[in-house]
Design an enzyme around this catalytic site. Structure first.
Site, PDB file in Angstrom:
ATOM      1  N   CYS A 280       0.822  -1.212   0.000  1.00 17.18           N
ATOM      2  CA  CYS A 280       0.000   0.000   0.000  1.00 17.18           C
ATOM      3  C   CYS A 280       0.857   1.263   0.000  1.00 17.18           C
ATOM      4  O   CYS A 280       0.468   2.286  -0.570  1.00 17.18           O
ATOM      5  CB  CYS A 280      -0.914   0.017   1.225  1.00 17.18           C
ATOM      6  SG  CYS A 280      -1.974  -1.431   1.396  1.00 17.18           S
TER       7      CYS A 280
ATOM      8  N   ASP B  88      -2.650  -3.163   7.583  1.00 20.11           N
ATOM      9  CA  ASP B  88      -3.833  -3.833   8.111  1.00 20.11           C
ATOM     10  C   ASP B  88      -3.899  -5.274   7.620  1.00 20.11           C
ATOM     11  O   ASP B  88      -4.228  -6.192   8.374  1.00 20.11           O
ATOM     12  CB  ASP B  88      -5.094  -3.086   7.678  1.00 20.11           C
ATOM     13  CG  ASP B  88      -5.299  -1.802   8.455  1.00 20.11           C
ATOM     14  OD1 ASP B  88      -4.297  -1.206   8.877  1.00 20.11           O
ATOM     15  OD2 ASP B  88      -6.454  -1.383   8.626  1.00 20.11           O
TER      16      ASP B  88
ATOM     17  N   GLU C 277      -9.754  -5.242  13.498  1.00 22.10           N
ATOM     18  CA  GLU C 277     -10.668  -5.669  12.445  1.00 22.10           C
ATOM     19  C   GLU C 277     -10.791  -7.189  12.424  1.00 22.10           C
ATOM     20  O   GLU C 277      -9.809  -7.900  12.641  1.00 22.10           O
ATOM     21  CB  GLU C 277     -10.188  -5.172  11.079  1.00 22.10           C
ATOM     22  CG  GLU C 277     -10.249  -3.672  10.944  1.00 22.10           C
ATOM     23  CD  GLU C 277      -9.747  -3.175   9.604  1.00 22.10           C
ATOM     24  OE1 GLU C 277      -9.869  -1.972   9.351  1.00 22.10           O
ATOM     25  OE2 GLU C 277      -9.230  -3.988   8.803  1.00 22.10           O
TER      26      GLU C 277
ATOM     27  N   SER D  97     -12.950  -5.153   8.442  1.00 21.15           N
ATOM     28  CA  SER D  97     -12.237  -4.655   7.274  1.00 21.15           C
ATOM     29  C   SER D  97     -13.234  -4.174   6.237  1.00 21.15           C
ATOM     30  O   SER D  97     -14.383  -4.631   6.193  1.00 21.15           O
ATOM     31  CB  SER D  97     -11.385  -5.779   6.672  1.00 21.15           C
ATOM     32  OG  SER D  97     -11.015  -5.491   5.351  1.00 21.15           O
TER      33      SER D  97
ATOM     34  N   CYS E 227      -2.040   3.146   3.013  1.00 17.93           N
ATOM     35  CA  CYS E 227      -2.804   2.123   3.719  1.00 17.93           C
ATOM     36  C   CYS E 227      -3.961   2.751   4.497  1.00 17.93           C
ATOM     37  O   CYS E 227      -4.024   3.964   4.694  1.00 17.93           O
ATOM     38  CB  CYS E 227      -1.894   1.310   4.640  1.00 17.93           C
ATOM     39  SG  CYS E 227      -2.604  -0.300   5.095  1.00 17.93           S
ATOM     40  N   ASP E 228      -4.870   1.911   4.958  1.00 18.48           N
ATOM     41  CA  ASP E 228      -6.184   2.339   5.427  1.00 18.48           C
ATOM     42  C   ASP E 228      -6.186   3.539   6.364  1.00 18.48           C
ATOM     43  O   ASP E 228      -6.939   4.493   6.165  1.00 18.48           O
ATOM     44  CB  ASP E 228      -6.884   1.177   6.140  1.00 18.48           C
ATOM     45  CG  ASP E 228      -7.281   0.060   5.206  1.00 18.48           C
ATOM     46  OD1 ASP E 228      -6.988   0.162   3.999  1.00 18.48           O
ATOM     47  OD2 ASP E 228      -7.879  -0.922   5.680  1.00 18.48           O
ATOM     48  N   LYS E 229      -5.381   3.498   7.431  1.00 21.20           N
ATOM     49  CA  LYS E 229      -5.474   4.547   8.444  1.00 21.20           C
ATOM     50  C   LYS E 229      -4.699   5.802   8.069  1.00 21.20           C
ATOM     51  O   LYS E 229      -4.813   6.824   8.743  1.00 21.20           O
ATOM     52  CB  LYS E 229      -4.997   4.013   9.801  1.00 21.20           C
ATOM     53  CG  LYS E 229      -5.735   2.770  10.266  1.00 21.20           C
ATOM     54  CD  LYS E 229      -7.250   2.923  10.166  1.00 21.20           C
ATOM     55  CE  LYS E 229      -7.971   1.625  10.455  1.00 21.20           C
ATOM     56  NZ  LYS E 229      -7.780   0.592   9.416  1.00 21.20           N
TER      57      LYS E 229
END
EC number: 4.2.1.9
Length: 557
Positions: free
Chosen positions: A50, A82, A447, A473, A123-125
């Protein structure tokens, strides 16, 4: 005219001579002290695909800032993966990293008196962390998303990372060969970029286009492509112009623009994590926003994109079909967006969308016209009941069995639940309860992709329910309910559930109910004792001590 409104505090005047000495060591010249200082918050990291492709985006932003007559100042922001930490204790650090990223950006921008900041993340956060920081510090800023991964391929099937998670359940159930299991594993992630469906990273980045804090089309570009590099450079140029105009995040992030962002999330079938993150972004911007606002928007915005995890296509397909601007144009024409909201370009959203066609192309199947929506209402619903008096979040569209009543199978940690699923101890009709995984109890709301994917892989996705005070997720689908509040650690009703209790999940009535009489619940509550914190030192202990409930975004300040 000088545009170093903030950095002059650290570069100008006799008393700042020592400061300038340090700048000279970095190669600055005298004339540079009259130029704005632009931070480049670089999330590059080689621990995850990511973020592994972010360096060239940051380099492009640096060059563009210089060309625009400003001074780039590079600093790093952390990330965890993640996908890699999923199913382990490491996943407890995921949501915590959102707060750490926000604090890192605030610390560098405020400590160094930067005039603006380009945030580059993957990435996600990274996305909510960066946007929380921008909303909090209110210094001119823009978000540059690292871009999506390309889909993998195996035996004629498109793959994403979720394919690999679901393969675990299929393989252990004897429904997949060793060859196919290894084939999926090796081919699910073929390039750099964030996970390819409308999972959390793509959900948040897509919504940032609607929020007005990222450039149009930027969220669905593939990381390896040159257009992603070009977009990063253009973003930096736009940011320098925003600094000159003194156009700040809170001029752009308003209640109306958050409504636009959430409307796009509903239309694209985005992640449940968006509920948590927009509560946090609104809090940072000091905007009145609650989980009830999500439900209000859900009722009026249809799902018009056929995207994974519950649909067929991935972000690169969406990009080829016209991207988020095409989705927004359909919503705008239907009166479902506020076209007068300001964007980072200095133009309104309606002005930005002026040249986008009002009808999606006929040669694509990703974006549907409003009158041919996949679902007439949005998919992210707020459920309440005696199991979630302060609310819980679920994806409710596309469920074959929208109502389930079954016996509780109770687990106080994720690993025990995953083992039970893989060992075939979970049966059709069961309701799996995963608790003590909330903001304080987890801590960090890990998650639950590993257990939910295992359930799907076992062929139980339509017949087993799962509820948790943790999170899911963006790749999760099925009869799953997360963000249960109050959480178990503070004595929420989910802490009182016993093995075999009857639980009802009703997506029609938006109900999450423990079918135990009030007298029995009162007896259990009187006997309940709060467990000791799982961590007493370090960042997880700090987070657990400060975190607010999930229905308030699980923020720390």
């Amino acid at each position: 005219m000088s545009y170093n409104r903030r950095s002059k505090n650290i570069t100008q005047g006799v008393a700042r001579s020592p400061n300038r000495s340090m700048y000279y060591a970095l190669g600055y010249q005298k004339e540079d002290f009259d130029k704005p200082m632009i931070g480049i918050a670089n999330g590059h990291s080689t621990i995850t695909p990511c973020n592994a492709g972010l360096q060239r985006l940051s380099d492009a932003a640096v060059a563009a800032v210089k060309d625009a007559g400003a001074n780039p100042q590079i600093f790093g922001t952390p990330t965890i993966s993640d996908g890699m930490s999923m199913g382990t204790e490491g996943m407890k650090y995921s949501l915590v990293s959102r707060e750490v990223i926000a604090d890192c950006i605030e610390t560098c921008v405020q400590g160094q008196w930067m005039d603006g900041v380009v945030v580059v993340g993957g990435c996600d956060k990274n996305m909510p962390g960066g946007m929380i920081a921008l909303a909090r510090i209110n210094v001119p800023g823009i978000y540059v998303y690292g871009g999506t991964i390309r889909p993998g391929h195996w035996k004629g099937h498109d793959l994403t990372i979720v394919s690999s998670f679901e393969a675990v359940g299929e393989f252990t159930a004897g429904r997949m060969s060793q060859e196919d299991f290894e084939g999926v594993e090796k081919n699910a992630c073929p390039t750099t970029g964030s996970c390819g469906g409308m999972y959390t990273a793509n959900t948040m980045s897509s919504s940032f286009e609607a929020l007005g804090m990222s450039l149009l089309y930027s969220s669905t570009m593939a990381n390896p492509d040159q257009e992603k590099v070009d977009s990063a450079a253009e973003s930096a140029r736009v940011l320098v112009e925003a600094v000159k105009k003194d156009l700040k995040p809170r001029d752009i992030i308003t209640k109306q623009s958050i409504e636009n962002a959430v409307s796009v999330i509903m239309a694209t079938g985005g992640s449940t994590n968006a509920v948590l993150h927009y509560l946090a972004i609104a809090h940072a911007a000091e905007i009145d926003w609650s989980i009830e606002d999500f439900e209000r928007i859900r009722k009026r915005v249809p799902v018009i994109c056929d995207l994974k995890p519950s649909g067929q296509y991935v972000a690169t397909d969406l990009h080829a079909a016209g991207g988020i601007p095409q989705v927004m144009k359909l919503l705008l024409d239907a009166g479902l967006l506020h076209g007068d909201c300001m964007t980072i370009t200095g133009r309104t959203l309606a002005e930005e969308l002026k040249d986008v066609p009002s009808v999606p192309r006929a040669d694509q199947k990703v974006i549907h016209p409003i009158d041919q929506a996949l679902y007439k209402e949005g998919h992210l619903a707020i459920l309440k009941g005696n199991l979630a008096e302060d609310g819980a979040v679920a994806k409710i569209t596309g469920l074959k069995n929208p109502v389930i009543t079954g016996p509780a199978r109770v687990f106080d940690d994720e690993q025990s639940a995953l083992a039970a699923i893989l060992d075939d101890r979970i049966r059709a009709g069961d309701v799996v309860v995963l608790r003590y995984l909330g903001p304080q109890g987890g801590p960090g709301m890990p998650e639950m992709l590993a257990p939910t994917s295992a359930i799907i892989g076992k062929g139980l996705g339509e017949s087993v329910g799962l509820i948790t005070d943790g999170r899911f997720s963006g790749g999760t689908w099925g009869m799953v309910v997360g963000h249960v509040a109050p959480e178990a650690f503070v004595g929420g009703t989910i802490a009182l559930v016993q093995e075999g209790d009857s639980i009802t999940i009703d997506a029609h009535k938006l109900l999450l109910q423990l079918n135990v009489d009030d007298a029995e619940l009162a007896r259990r509550r009187a006997a309940w004792k709060q467990p000791a914190p799982r961590y007493t030192r370090g960042v997880l202990a700090k987070y657990a001590a400060l975190a607010r409930p999930a229905n308030q975004g699980a923020v720390t300040g």
